[in-house]
Design an enzyme around this catalytic site. Structure first.
Site, PDB file in Angstrom:
ATOM      1  N   HIS A 307     -51.423  27.349 -58.202  1.00  0.00           N
ATOM      2  CA  HIS A 307     -52.604  27.697 -58.881  1.00  0.00           C
ATOM      3  C   HIS A 307     -53.586  26.989 -58.214  1.00  0.00           C
ATOM      4  O   HIS A 307     -53.464  25.855 -58.096  1.00  0.00           O
ATOM      5  CB  HIS A 307     -52.720  27.563 -60.177  1.00  0.00           C
ATOM      6  CG  HIS A 307     -53.948  28.618 -60.698  1.00  0.00           C
ATOM      7  ND1 HIS A 307     -55.210  28.030 -60.896  1.00  0.00           N
ATOM      8  CD2 HIS A 307     -53.981  29.903 -61.246  1.00  0.00           C
ATOM      9  CE1 HIS A 307     -55.855  29.087 -61.496  1.00  0.00           C
ATOM     10  NE2 HIS A 307     -55.434  30.175 -61.538  1.00  0.00           N
ATOM     11  N   ASP A 364     -49.352  34.906 -64.009  1.00  0.00           N
ATOM     12  CA  ASP A 364     -48.601  36.202 -63.480  1.00  0.00           C
ATOM     13  C   ASP A 364     -47.059  36.065 -63.581  1.00  0.00           C
ATOM     14  O   ASP A 364     -46.441  37.038 -63.460  1.00  0.00           O
ATOM     15  CB  ASP A 364     -49.072  36.448 -61.836  1.00  0.00           C
ATOM     16  CG  ASP A 364     -50.745  36.656 -61.819  1.00  0.00           C
ATOM     17  OD1 ASP A 364     -51.124  37.473 -62.757  1.00  0.00           O
ATOM     18  OD2 ASP A 364     -51.260  36.168 -61.269  1.00  0.00           O
TER      19      ASP A 364
HETATM   20  N1  ACO Z   1     -44.459  28.823 -53.040  1.00  0.00           N
HETATM   21  C1  ACO Z   1     -44.103  28.050 -52.280  1.00  0.00           C
HETATM   22  N2  ACO Z   1     -45.020  26.933 -51.724  1.00  0.00           N
HETATM   23  C2  ACO Z   1     -46.221  27.043 -52.242  1.00  0.00           C
HETATM   24  C3  ACO Z   1     -46.596  28.255 -53.175  1.00  0.00           C
HETATM   25  C4  ACO Z   1     -45.693  29.028 -53.495  1.00  0.00           C
HETATM   26  N3  ACO Z   1     -45.988  29.921 -54.430  1.00  0.00           N
HETATM   27  N4  ACO Z   1     -47.942  27.789 -53.400  1.00  0.00           N
HETATM   28  C5  ACO Z   1     -48.445  26.881 -52.740  1.00  0.00           C
HETATM   29  N5  ACO Z   1     -47.377  26.305 -52.007  1.00  0.00           N
HETATM   30  C6  ACO Z   1     -47.449  25.232 -51.156  1.00  0.00           C
HETATM   31  C7  ACO Z   1     -48.120  25.452 -49.704  1.00  0.00           C
HETATM   32  O1  ACO Z   1     -47.321  25.997 -48.679  1.00  0.00           O
HETATM   33  C8  ACO Z   1     -48.883  24.017 -49.437  1.00  0.00           C
HETATM   34  O2  ACO Z   1     -47.898  23.288 -49.057  1.00  0.00           O
HETATM   35  P1  ACO Z   1     -48.164  22.149 -47.712  1.00  0.00           P
HETATM   36  O3  ACO Z   1     -48.978  21.313 -48.397  1.00  0.00           O
HETATM   37  O4  ACO Z   1     -46.678  21.678 -47.566  1.00  0.00           O
HETATM   38  O5  ACO Z   1     -48.631  22.891 -46.744  1.00  0.00           O
HETATM   39  C9  ACO Z   1     -49.060  23.439 -50.913  1.00  0.00           C
HETATM   40  O6  ACO Z   1     -48.144  24.228 -51.617  1.00  0.00           O
HETATM   41  C10 ACO Z   1     -50.462  23.826 -51.350  1.00  0.00           C
HETATM   42  O7  ACO Z   1     -50.871  25.247 -51.335  1.00  0.00           O
HETATM   43  P2  ACO Z   1     -52.060  26.051 -50.911  1.00  0.00           P
HETATM   44  O8  ACO Z   1     -51.907  27.409 -50.618  1.00  0.00           O
HETATM   45  O9  ACO Z   1     -52.996  25.072 -50.064  1.00  0.00           O
HETATM   46  O10 ACO Z   1     -52.828  26.082 -52.318  1.00  0.00           O
HETATM   47  P3  ACO Z   1     -53.881  26.774 -52.601  1.00  0.00           P
HETATM   48  O11 ACO Z   1     -54.849  26.116 -53.996  1.00  0.00           O
HETATM   49  O12 ACO Z   1     -55.000  27.255 -51.582  1.00  0.00           O
HETATM   50  O13 ACO Z   1     -53.468  28.343 -53.112  1.00  0.00           O
HETATM   51  C11 ACO Z   1     -52.351  30.027 -54.632  1.00  0.00           C
HETATM   52  C12 ACO Z   1     -53.072  28.548 -54.526  1.00  0.00           C
HETATM   53  C13 ACO Z   1     -53.136  31.016 -53.586  1.00  0.00           C
HETATM   54  C14 ACO Z   1     -52.195  30.603 -56.078  1.00  0.00           C
HETATM   55  C15 ACO Z   1     -50.839  29.597 -53.810  1.00  0.00           C
HETATM   56  O14 ACO Z   1     -50.381  28.819 -54.758  1.00  0.00           O
HETATM   57  C16 ACO Z   1     -49.992  30.757 -53.877  1.00  0.00           C
HETATM   58  O15 ACO Z   1     -49.927  31.637 -52.820  1.00  0.00           O
HETATM   59  N6  ACO Z   1     -49.092  31.333 -54.998  1.00  0.00           N
HETATM   60  C17 ACO Z   1     -48.550  32.209 -54.916  1.00  0.00           C
HETATM   61  C18 ACO Z   1     -49.369  33.648 -55.328  1.00  0.00           C
HETATM   62  C19 ACO Z   1     -49.498  33.488 -56.604  1.00  0.00           C
HETATM   63  O16 ACO Z   1     -48.874  33.416 -57.776  1.00  0.00           O
HETATM   64  N7  ACO Z   1     -50.814  33.771 -56.971  1.00  0.00           N
HETATM   65  C20 ACO Z   1     -51.431  34.058 -58.246  1.00  0.00           C
HETATM   66  C21 ACO Z   1     -52.537  32.936 -58.575  1.00  0.00           C
HETATM   67  S1  ACO Z   1     -53.141  33.169 -60.293  1.00  0.00           S
HETATM   68  C22 ACO Z   1     -54.291  34.242 -60.535  1.00  0.00           C
HETATM   69  O17 ACO Z   1     -54.761  34.713 -59.448  1.00  0.00           O
HETATM   70  C23 ACO Z   1     -54.351  34.921 -61.592  1.00  0.00           C
END
Ligand code: ACO
Length: 429
Positions: A307, A364
């Site tokens: 998140h 979610d």
């Molecule tokens: N699975 C695997 N790796 C992940 C995940 C995941 N679900 N989420 C983040 N990471 C990793 C990224 O690859 C990144 O790794 P790195 O530092 O080695 O490059 C690190 O964790 C940080 O990730 P970001 O994408 O920079 O984090 P951000 O805060 O921008 O993104 C997000 C948050 C979009 C929710 C992300 O965690 C994601 O894509 N999750 C899956 C989709 C999801 O469940 N969305 C619902 C969000 S809740 C809502 O909207 C109600």
């Protein structure tokens, strides 16, 4: 703490005021930065940028706290109901009994939509995703209520638009579903409460008797409360920014629905079930999928994990997880996908990759499992999210309007070609 921040650019020092919120969050006020220094800030994804001051929702991502107007989400989910929470978010205080009765009565008397909406609905193929249909039907209200286009209309006109939005949302949502399955639409039954009315419009068929299951209606009500607001996320910021141009409330809310649709935002609840089904079909080897999520050369992400703001357990996920157990137990459902979800959660919470990045299950991760148990089709999960988030969007739109916020217009750092002369097509190399 000092009340100012010091910024040095090219050896020249500038003093910037600090803004401190009621929960001691600190912001650097850069309103005059460009004028004073000629520089702008650059913050992709707005990870460090406060777009507004807001008195609606408080969220502490490190501690896993979520409060609407000061009330904890745990207490509201246990003791309140969705319409009361909607009132609280939109008008700032819990309603008195009389205010609640009026609000609920006003909503009941606006649940019907104009008959011509059916013609618009008929224009969509059954393959249309219900989120697209919902956004379109919502936006079409600008045509049925053209007075909503006037940004200076009287306060009671705004109240009417708010009531209409809340009242018609379940009708639009259920009709978007009926369009997808090719069934005739049902009209709202105003003898029922908000969630039961929606469920009846969703599932009743002209050929059969339909009784709303109170367990289902109450679980849905709780889910809507948990989704009702979440401060300045992608869809909420969209609603505020579209509204800041003085576009009508319906077009602003419709923009919010579109923003929510994406799989990185509200669309994730649908993607979680798609992912769990895929893992089940693949033999249920959760370790293999955890490894895929960790592999930087693999685009797969564990949907429902991580998140932008919560770097701790999403408090809503905790409540939903318990609600999922309750609902599945009461309805006597034994969903194999739940077992896979539990295994994934256990494995991820122990895995250094997820631990180091503070990737916890989000709202979610479990909401899709409950929606499935309630009999809702996967395509409709994000629509449910939109139905829950509606009062939050309305509250944020109303606050933006009452604060007389200027039009949202970010700046940029241009990185394209510098000035060059036009070359006629025949002479280009
Ligand atoms: N699975 C695997 N790796 C992940 C995940 C995941 N679900 N989420 C983040 N990471 C990793 C990224 O690859 C990144 O790794 P790195 O530092 O080695 O490059 C690190 O964790 C940080 O990730 P970001 O994408 O920079 O984090 P951000 O805060 O921008 O993104 C997000 C948050 C979009 C929710 C992300 O965690 C994601 O894509 N999750 C899956 C989709 C999801 O469940 N969305 C619902 C969000 S809740 C809502 O909207 C109600």
């Amino acid at each position: 703490m000092s009340k100012t921040a010091e910024l040095i650019i090219d050896g020249k020092s500038y003093t910037l005021p600090l803004v401190v919120g009621t929960e001691n969050e600190v912001g650097i006020d850069i309103a005059e930065l460009l004028e004073k220094t000629g520089a702008v800030t650059l913050d992709l994804g707005y990870k460090n940028t406060g777009a507004t001051k807001s008195a609606i929702t408080f969220l502490d991502g490190d501690k896993g706290i979520l409060r609407y107007r000061g009330y904890s989400i745990e207490e509201l989910a246990e003791k309140s109901n969705f319409l009361e929470v909607a009132y609280l978010l939109i008008f700032g205080e819990l309603p008195t009994q009389q205010q609640y009765n009026t609000f609920s009565h006003d909503i009941k008397t606006h649940t019907l939509v104009h008959e011509d909406v059916k013609k618009i609905l008929d224009g969509f193929p059954s393959t249309a995703h219900p989120m697209g249909v919902l956004a379109s039907l919502f936006c079409s209200q600008t045509a049925f209520y053209p007075e909503s286009l006037d940004p200076n209309r009287a306060v009671d006109g705004v109240y009417l638009s708010i009531v209409r939005s809340m009242a018609k949302m379940p009708t639009f949502a259920a009709w978007a579903y009926k369009n997808a399955v090719g069934h005739p639409v049902n009209y709202p039954d105003n003898s029922l409460d908000y969630c039961s009315r929606f469920l009846k419009m969703m599932f009743a068929l002209p050929a059969e008797q339909y009784e709303v299951d109170p367990v289902v209606a109450s679980a849905l009500d709780k889910l809507l409360i948990l989704h009702a607001d979440h401060e300045q996320n992608c869809s909420t910021s969209t609603v505020r920014i579209v509204g800041s141009s003085k576009a009508s409330i319906y077009s602003s809310l419709s923009a919010g629905i579109n923003a929510l649709w994406g799989p990185l935002h509200g669309g994730a609840n649908q993607e979680v079930i798609v992912m769990l089904e895929q893992i089940k079909k693949d033999g249920g080897d959760t370790e293999k999928w955890i490894n895929k999520a960790k592999d930087k050369n693999d685009p797969f992400r564990l949907m429902g994990f991580g998140h932008r703001v919560y770097k701790n357990f999403d408090p809503r996920a905790k409540i939903i997880k318990k609600a999922a157990d309750d609902v599945l137990g009461k309805l006597g459902i034994n969903d194999p996908v739940l077992e896979i979800a539990q295994k994934l959660e256990e494995a991820a919470l122990k895995d250094p990759y997820f631990v180091e990045r503070k990737l916890y299950p989000n709202v979610d991760f479990y909401s899709g499992i409950i929606y499935r148990a309630l009999g809702l089709p996967t395509d409709l999960f994000t629509v449910m999210f939109a139905m829950g988030r509606l009062p939050g969007w309305i509250a944020q739109w109303k606050e933006m309007r009452e604060n007389k916020e200027p039009i949202g217009r970010p700046r940029q750092i241009y990185t394209g070609a510098t000035q060059r002369a036009y070359v006629p097509v025949g002479t280009r190399g």
